[in-house]
Enzyme design. Structure first.
Site, short mmCIF file in Angstrom:
data_model
loop_
_atom_site.label_atom_id
_atom_site.label_comp_id
_atom_site.label_asym_id
_atom_site.label_seq_id
_atom_site.Cartn_x
_atom_site.Cartn_y
_atom_site.Cartn_z
N CYS A 1 2.82 -5.06 6.92
CA CYS A 1 2.51 -5.13 5.41
C CYS A 1 3.58 -4.08 4.92
CB CYS A 1 1.31 -4.04 5.44
SG CYS A 1 -0.21 -5.20 5.49
N HIS B 1 0.91 -1.33 0.02
CA HIS B 1 -0.07 -0.10 -0.22
C HIS B 1 0.95 1.21 0.14
CE1 HIS B 1 0.66 1.00 4.54
NE2 HIS B 1 0.93 -0.23 4.45
#
Length: 521
Positions: free
Chosen positions: A423, A404
């Protein structure tokens, strides 16, 4: 690791002279009848470790329960074993021809067992990755070794078969060549030990460790031998030419390339040639775990280096810095299909992060971060300060691990970029999303329209793109040099212990402070 020369001599003669070893070429199970050797071989099979019995049984069934190893085959097997070092292995761990010759009646079975054991290490690795990593979910390499060995014997291509079992891609081959080079450095005496001290060796200063630094840089190729001699003759001054070489060393080790020899650079300089060679061997082992056929379009993230590379048509075409999981929140080793791009994504905060880091700060903090609670879940609305930034790259079945964007751009400038909750935060993420969507102008237009309107929109890519989250602490860079990263997740240490390799790697020295307000995934 033991590096004794593997010699045949009288051992081969004794082994080949036995009744068991003087045999005809391997035959198929259809053509070969049950032989007079079956009783002896099946008895020997029962005494072998249970784990290896299925492969041995399959192999001898293919050969009609006949012994297969004669003098010529043993010589080619010895040639194959002699190439073990280029894979970071010791042939003596698998083949003991002297010991086999000492008991020729069981030598055939034990030679086959050794050959299959060595083949399995080349094809699949010596250690099961799940035993040394908390979460490892990638596609493993699988080979039918009994059939392969039988075919190699029939075709008289034993050496070629063994060499084809290990990865043959450029990354493995270059790293293998790097391992051989570091073994040569060790044989030539390595480099002087560097002792870290408090403080920084600043440009223009003098330090009695300068000769050791020069010798180290010459050994690894950051300086030529002639340059090293000239700089050594100049004394203990840390001058401009040496500073340039140190910046190259720093870049190769993923350090801030500022020419200042501070704590992190001193820590890396403290590694011995033996330790770096063993670190390369560990990374060769990791590469052997993985399947050989790769999607020509894929995204690979090296979590040790915090670098992402996008491959198209089998070639690397784009790279970005990334921020990955901190040592307390490791990004796992995963291989998952890329699913979709989400423009302007909201963030559904995982319960653990919400409980530990967000809810204790109270309603005012949630409001300041554009967060609200719905059905017990903390949700952050999309926007310029949202933790996921302007784009999210979704993966299928990835344990809530995804790629992301992020509003916290400063971390991309750090050397140690292991500081997320697991992440992968992608530098220039919107640009990267546009690269992925460019092949389909309609999808690209949808993404651009969503970015212009700040609408949340999920866009399917319409094609299979593999995402691989890897952990390479040693690899070959674009200049053909072996690059190293420190073992921030301590996976090298765990793998070394499993392999019985003694290694003393430099301590990780973090740079930059953690942003207390950075609570993104």
């Amino acid at each position: 690791m033991n590096r004794r020369e593997l010699t045949l001599g009288a051992a081969l003669s004794a082994f080949a002279g036995s009744a068991v070893a003087q045999t005809a070429p391997a035959q198929s199970a259809v053509a070969a009848p049950q032989s007079q050797y079956q009783a002896a071989l099946t008895s020997q099979l029962a005494r072998m470790p249970a784990a290896v019995q299925p492969d041995l049984r399959a192999f001898y069934e293919l050969n009609g329960w006949r012994p297969v190893w004669n003098t010529a085959r043993l010589r080619t097997l010895n040639q194959a074993a002699g190439r073990a070092e280029r894979h970071g292995l010791s042939s003596n761990d698998y083949f003991d021809f002297v010991g086999l010759a000492a008991d020729p009646d069981t030598a055939d079975m034990r030679t086959t067992a050794a050959a299959l054991a060595y083949a399995r290490v080349l094809a699949e690795g010596a250690v099961r990755p799940e035993t040394v990593e908390e979460l490892w979910e990638m596609e493993k390499n699988r080979v039918d070794l009994p059939v392969g060995l039988n075919d190699a014997l029939v075709q008289n291509k034993i050496v070629e078969w063994f060499e084809g079992l290990a990865p043959t891609d450029i990354g493995y081959n270059n790293l293998s060549a790097g391992y051989v080079r570091y073994r040569r450095i060790i044989a030539q005496g390595g480099w002087p030990r560097f002792t870290a001290r408090a403080g920084t060796i600043e440009p223009g200063s003098s330090d009695n460790r300068i000769p050791a630094i020069i010798a180290r840089l010459v050994a690894e190729g950051d300086l030529s031998a002639a340059e090293g001699q000239r700089l050594t003759a100049q004394g203990l001054v840390y001058g401009p030419e040496l500073q340039t070489a140190v910046r190259g060393f720093q870049a190769r080790h993923g350090l801030g390339a500022d020419g200042r020899i501070g704590a992190s650079t001193q820590s890396s300089l403290g590694a011995s040639a033996d330790d770096r060679a063993r670190q390369i061997a560990l990374n060769l082992e990791r590469r052997r775990w993985l399947k050989r056929e790769l999607n020509p379009e894929r995204i690979e993230v090296n979590t040790a280096a915090a670098i992402m590379v996008y491959w198209k048509d089998g070639r690397p075409v784009h790279s970005n810095r990334v921020v990955v999981g901190s040592p307390a929140n490791e990004t796992p080793s995963l291989e998952k299909p890329f699913a979709s791009v989400v423009a302007n994504p909201p963030w559904y905060v995982p319960a653990g992060i919400a409980r530990r880091e967000i809810l204790p700060r109270g309603p005012a903090y949630l409001a300041s971060q554009n967060m609200y609670i719905s059905n017990g879940t903390v949700i952050q609305r999309a926007g310029p300060t949202a933790a996921l930034g302007y784009v999210k790259f979704e993966l299928r079945d990835s344990y809530a691990i995804f790629l992301h964007d992020t509003p916290s751009k400063a971390a991309f400038n750090l050397s140690m970029r292991q500081r997320s909750h697991g992440c992968v935060r992608v530098q220039n993420a919107v640009e990267f999303a546009r690269i992925l969507l460019t092949p389909d102008p309609t999808l690209l237009a949808q993404f651009d329209d969503a970015q212009a309107s700040r609408e949340t929109k999920r866009i399917q890519t319409g094609r299979e793109i593999t995402v691989r989250l890897l952990y390479w602490t040693a690899f070959v860079d674009g200049q053909g040099r072996v690059a190293f990263r420190e073992d921030v997740y301590r996976r090298d240490r765990r793998l070394a212990e499993a392999l019985g390799i003694a290694v003393d790697l430099p301590a990780v020295v973090a740079d930059g402070r953690t942003d207390a307000n950075d609570v993104g995934p």
